[in-house]
Design a protein around this motif. Structure first.
Motif: not given
Length: 217
Positions: A172-176, A182-185, A188-191
């Protein structure tokens, strides 16, 4: 905005039932119905639906082949496809995703799940959880490499490659964010950048891409 839906199923009762459930929602509208994949492809070109609810086993052209023509790689104006079938077979799920489908549901799912699936796919998200997708694609990893038919896309940065590998691992974004500190935001930007660079629609396609390019094992 109203989401326009095309329902394709060779069983008239199921097709009518789906249409009735969908049309009862204020934010959804059934713009067409059909009983085979060839007609679905033709109607999608005329009616421009936002989502096609697609059965798998149908006459003339099956749902997998129709999905490939509607949402597969290289389609000029792809349509989002939600595959709904009675057959809970891993290979059907995998082939549907590889063909370009954004989600997969069984016909015995509650009506609320069907409606949620349509809205999720219409919003540009994947209906399957990443870990489910990983299990399916991982099971067929040996079959789907090498991937000569997968375009390379724009080069990814080392950090974007790290994120893509973790997405393909079902994180998940949190796990990544925790794994890369790094932050979850930022995740999201990287994804978002990965999907844009590789011309992919959602995380499901990103997982398939990662396996087809040999980025994960």
């Amino acid at each position: 905005m109203t989401t326009r839906v095309l329902v394709c199923d060779d069983q008239a009762l199921i097709r009518t039932g789906f249409a009735t459930i969908i049309d009862a929602q204020p934010d959804l509208e059934v713009v067409g119905e059909c009983g085979d994949g060839r007609t679905a492809v033709d109607l999608a070109g005329d009616l421009r639906p936002d989502v096609v609810v697609m059965d798998v086993r149908m006459p003339v052209l099956d749902g997998i082949a129709a999905t490939r023509q509607l949402a597969g790689a290289g389609v000029a104006r792809p349509v989002k496809v939600l595959v709904v079938t009675t057959f809970n077979l891993d290979e059907y799920v995998y082939e549907a995703l590889r063909a370009g489908a954004s989600g997969f549901l069984l016909k015995d799912a509650p009506a609320a799940q069907l409606l949620h699936g349509i809205r999720t796919v219409a919003a540009g998200a994947a209906l399957l959880a990443p870990e489910v997708t990983r299990q399916l694609v991982g099971r067929y990893a040996a079959r789907i490499r090498p991937a000569e038919d997968t375009p390379p896309g724009a080069p990814l940065t080392p950090r974007e490659l790290d994120v893509l590998r973790l997405v393909a691992d079902g994180r998940s974004n949190r796990e990544i964010a925790a794994a890369l500190v790094i932050s979850q935001e930022t995740v999201k930007t990287h994804v978002s950048r990965i999907l844009t660079k590789l011309d992919l629609r959602d995380r499901v396609q990103a997982v398939v891409y990662a396996y087809r390019r040999g980025l994960v094992t």
